[in-house]
Design a protein around this motif. Structure first.
Motif, mmCIF file in Angstrom:
data_model
loop_
_atom_site.group_PDB
_atom_site.id
_atom_site.type_symbol
_atom_site.label_atom_id
_atom_site.label_comp_id
_atom_site.label_asym_id
_atom_site.label_seq_id
_atom_site.Cartn_x
_atom_site.Cartn_y
_atom_site.Cartn_z
ATOM 1 N N VAL A 291 0.843 -1.201 0.000
ATOM 2 C CA VAL A 291 0.000 0.000 0.000
ATOM 3 C C VAL A 291 0.872 1.242 0.000
ATOM 4 O O VAL A 291 1.848 1.334 0.760
ATOM 5 C CB VAL A 291 -0.933 0.004 1.240
ATOM 6 N N ASP A 292 0.512 2.216 -0.807
ATOM 7 C CA ASP A 292 1.203 3.499 -0.850
ATOM 8 C C ASP A 292 0.699 4.356 0.308
ATOM 9 O O ASP A 292 -0.455 4.822 0.310
ATOM 10 C CB ASP A 292 0.930 4.185 -2.189
ATOM 11 N N ALA A 293 1.555 4.607 1.297
ATOM 12 C CA ALA A 293 1.160 5.342 2.500
ATOM 13 C C ALA A 293 1.623 6.795 2.471
ATOM 14 O O ALA A 293 1.559 7.489 3.495
ATOM 15 C CB ALA A 293 1.740 4.654 3.737
ATOM 16 N N THR A 294 2.028 7.280 1.301
ATOM 17 C CA THR A 294 2.544 8.654 1.213
ATOM 18 C C THR A 294 1.504 9.667 1.652
ATOM 19 O O THR A 294 1.790 10.577 2.449
ATOM 20 C CB THR A 294 2.995 8.959 -0.227
ATOM 21 N N GLU A 295 0.269 9.530 1.151
ATOM 22 C CA GLU A 295 -0.778 10.494 1.487
ATOM 23 C C GLU A 295 -1.202 10.378 2.949
ATOM 24 O O GLU A 295 -1.648 11.354 3.555
ATOM 25 C CB GLU A 295 -1.983 10.312 0.559
ATOM 26 N N LEU A 296 -1.071 9.193 3.527
ATOM 27 C CA LEU A 296 -1.378 9.030 4.954
ATOM 28 C C LEU A 296 -0.423 9.882 5.790
ATOM 29 O O LEU A 296 -0.854 10.579 6.729
ATOM 30 C CB LEU A 296 -1.263 7.563 5.355
ATOM 31 N N LEU A 297 0.858 9.841 5.461
ATOM 32 C CA LEU A 297 1.832 10.634 6.210
ATOM 33 C C LEU A 297 1.625 12.123 5.992
ATOM 34 O O LEU A 297 1.785 12.930 6.919
ATOM 35 C CB LEU A 297 3.252 10.223 5.814
ATOM 36 N N ASN A 298 1.229 12.497 4.770
ATOM 37 C CA ASN A 298 0.930 13.907 4.506
ATOM 38 C C ASN A 298 -0.280 14.366 5.305
ATOM 39 O O ASN A 298 -0.292 15.461 5.876
ATOM 40 C CB ASN A 298 0.689 14.125 3.013
ATOM 41 N N ALA A 299 -1.315 13.535 5.339
ATOM 42 C CA ALA A 299 -2.527 13.879 6.084
ATOM 43 C C ALA A 299 -2.231 13.974 7.579
ATOM 44 O O ALA A 299 -2.769 14.840 8.277
ATOM 45 C CB ALA A 299 -3.615 12.840 5.825
ATOM 46 N N LYS A 300 -1.379 13.084 8.068
ATOM 47 C CA LYS A 300 -0.987 13.115 9.481
ATOM 48 C C LYS A 300 -0.296 14.440 9.807
ATOM 49 O O LYS A 300 -0.579 15.072 10.841
ATOM 50 C CB LYS A 300 -0.058 11.935 9.774
ATOM 51 N N ALA A 301 0.604 14.883 8.932
ATOM 52 C CA ALA A 301 1.321 16.140 9.161
ATOM 53 C C ALA A 301 0.359 17.326 9.146
ATOM 54 O O ALA A 301 0.455 18.236 9.982
ATOM 55 C CB ALA A 301 2.404 16.317 8.099
ATOM 56 N N ARG A 302 -0.599 17.324 8.196
ATOM 57 C CA ARG A 302 -1.565 18.429 8.125
ATOM 58 C C ARG A 302 -2.474 18.443 9.351
ATOM 59 O O ARG A 302 -2.818 19.505 9.886
ATOM 60 C CB ARG A 302 -2.396 18.320 6.847
ATOM 61 N N LEU A 303 -2.878 17.258 9.809
ATOM 62 C CA LEU A 303 -3.752 17.149 10.976
ATOM 63 C C LEU A 303 -3.054 17.688 12.216
ATOM 64 O O LEU A 303 -3.648 18.426 13.014
ATOM 65 C CB LEU A 303 -4.168 15.695 11.174
ATOM 66 N N GLN A 304 -1.794 17.341 12.385
ATOM 67 C CA GLN A 304 -1.044 17.807 13.551
ATOM 68 C C GLN A 304 -0.824 19.318 13.499
ATOM 69 O O GLN A 304 -0.876 20.007 14.529
ATOM 70 C CB GLN A 304 0.294 17.059 13.650
ATOM 71 N N LYS A 305 -0.612 19.834 12.298
ATOM 72 C CA LYS A 305 -0.396 21.269 12.162
ATOM 73 C C LYS A 305 -1.672 22.057 12.454
ATOM 74 O O LYS A 305 -1.643 23.105 13.114
ATOM 75 C CB LYS A 305 0.102 21.589 10.752
ATOM 76 N N SER A 306 -2.804 21.538 12.009
ATOM 77 C CA SER A 306 -4.066 22.263 12.183
ATOM 78 C C SER A 306 -4.603 22.165 13.603
ATOM 79 O O SER A 306 -5.288 23.079 14.070
ATOM 80 C CB SER A 306 -5.117 21.749 11.201
ATOM 81 N N THR A 307 -4.312 21.077 14.309
ATOM 82 C CA THR A 307 -4.841 20.899 15.665
ATOM 83 C C THR A 307 -3.823 21.204 16.755
ATOM 84 O O THR A 307 -4.194 21.435 17.905
ATOM 85 C CB THR A 307 -5.322 19.448 15.865
ATOM 86 N N GLY A 308 -2.552 21.192 16.404
ATOM 87 C CA GLY A 308 -1.518 21.357 17.414
ATOM 88 C C GLY A 308 -1.352 20.133 18.290
ATOM 89 O O GLY A 308 -0.689 20.184 19.328
#
Length: 465
Positions: A270-287
């Motif tokens: 499975v290509d997990a590239t977008e999962l890691l990108n989404a994780k980074a965006r989620l952490q940035k938006s929620t702190g």
């Protein structure tokens, strides 16, 4: 007056534990509810509080020793520090004291309590005289004790403690306790087939231990058994490691799973590239921090809600598949005590944030492996993240009696084709093992494809939230 503190019933069907460490020594003064010993059962490590005050006179088990429910741990002298002996000063006289409840070591007053949580065990100060029951359900005699009934049997020449004991498959003797039956079963025979030396021909622990010693000696003696002694396979430099405690339970569970479950495994890159990108965006938006495991666990829960047959177990006695209404997510964890599977109950009712917090609690406790016993049972599906161990893939063994387990390998940079072009992507290997009695390949394939789709395109998950 001396009181013996016995190993209590640890619950969950556990009958034995290993002494990890003593928190007191002979000569120490102890108070009610003071922790005196740490023991490790097959489920967890727990500290046991002493149920009465006094001075420690005897420590009965060494560190590393295995003790069974009802075995004495320490002997306390309750008079050494001026403690009022049970039964004096307004207590019930010995002659009129209530009869002990069968199977209990001490009678305790029901109106007072300290809140001890172990099953069948409390630290309530007794207002009655301490009474040790005798007879069929009483405290087991010392292994070298010979009851009067047994002495009479031996004198009469009947099978008993005075003669070589023989098993009789037609005999159905009563047995004093499940612990004695278990001891016999562990040595390959049925305790009911022995002649009992207790009142009413009850088979006592002494009868079982004597038979084990006698039959072992007979097998070791070629003149009596006709067998050739087996050579010890150990060579210099070898190390023998007992299969005991948690390791014993894991071995039994894995063996039973392999023996009873016709399992099949499917897998997917499975290509997990977008999962890691989404994780980074989620952490940035929620702190807030969100782990990859928490995200995948949330996808797994959604997948089980779509394909509930994987959240099942098999009731072989009734010939039924039990499809569970609750999703209790097990998380395979490598701890200093070995492999353990703590459970997040009702994971299907949790938000991503709630699931993340509960998983974080599991990770924290995995550092020492001291999970509460109740957190290690009741799982309906297991998520096994072996990526941190540096492993790409695996064919995990199902956590019996569950019907499936999802394994997640490490995330690695790998060549991947994107829109017809070769690119370097973050790729993870997923493997799903399932019980073929519960389902064929369609549901497991649908579940794995759904989870993989959420990893490759986390935005698609929002359609099911």
């Amino acid at each position: 007056m001396s009181q013996e503190f016995l190993l209590p019933d640890l619950g969950e069907g556990l009958t034995e534990a290993e002494v990890v460490s003593w928190l007191v020594a002979a000569g120490d003064q102890v108070d009610v509810d003071q922790m005196v010993v740490e023991v490790e059962s097959a489920k967890s490590v727990v500290s046991l509080p002493c149920p009465f005050p006094g001075v420690v006179r005897t420590v009965h088990a060494a560190e590393g020793a295995t003790v069974h429910s009802g075995d004495p741990l320490i002997t306390i002298d309750t008079e050494a520090v001026g403690a009022e002996p049970a039964g004096s000063g307004g207590g019930v006289p010995a002659s009129t004291a209530p009869e002990p409840v069968p199977g209990t070591a001490l009678r305790e007053d029901a109106d007072e309590g300290s809140g001890a949580v172990l099953v069948g065990y409390g630290t309530r100060p007794s207002k009655h005289r301490a009474v040790r029951p005798t007879g069929r359900f009483g405290r087991k005699p010392a292994p070298d004790a010979v009851p009067a009934a047994a002495a009479a049997t031996a004198a009469s020449g009947s099978p008993g403690l005075g003669t070589m004991t023989a098993l009789d498959p037609t005999r159905n003797s009563p047995v004093v306790s499940p612990l004695v039956r278990r001891l016999a079963a562990d040595h390959g025979f049925n305790a009911r087939h022995l002649p009992g030396s207790g009142p009413g021909d009850v088979v006592m622990r002494a009868d079982v231990t004597r038979y084990i010693a006698e039959s072992g000696a007979a097998r070791a003696d070629p003149a009596t058994s006709g067998a050739t002694p087996q050579a010890d396979p150990t060579t210099p430099g070898d190390r023998r490691i007992p299969i005991a405690g948690l390791r014993k339970v894991v071995a039994e569970q894995m063996s039973r799973s392999r023996r009873e479950i016709p399992e099949a495994t499917i897998w997917m890159d499975v290509d997990a590239t977008e999962l890691l990108n989404a994780k980074a965006r989620l952490q940035k938006s929620t702190g807030e921090r969100f782990s990859v495991v928490a995200l995948i666990a949330r996808f797994v829960v959604a997948g089980l809600q779509k394909f509930p047959v994987l959240n099942s177990s098999v009731d072989t006695a009734r010939g039924e598949i039990v499809q569970h209404g609750r999703i209790n997510l097990g998380l395979a964890a490598q701890t200093p005590r070995g492999l353990m599977v703590p459970v997040v109950p009702d994971a299907g009712d949790e938000t991503l944030r709630g699931l993340r917090d509960k998983i974080a609690g599991v990770v924290d406790k995995a550092a020492d492996g001291k999970f509460a016993p109740e957190t290690l049972s009741g799982g309906t599906f297991t998520l096994n993240n072996y990526g941190p161990l540096g492993t790409d893939g695996s064919t995990p063994i199902i956590n019996f009696p569950e019907a499936a387990m999802l394994g997640v390998g490490r995330i690695m940079d790998r060549p991947w084709v994107v829109d017809g072009e070769l690119a370097v992507r973050k790729v993870v290997y997923l493997s799903l093992v399932f019980d073929h009695r519960v389902c064929d390949g369609a549901d497991p394939s649908g579940f794995l494809t759904y989870v993989a789709g959420c990893i490759e395109d986390p935005m698609s998950f929002l359609a099911d939230v």
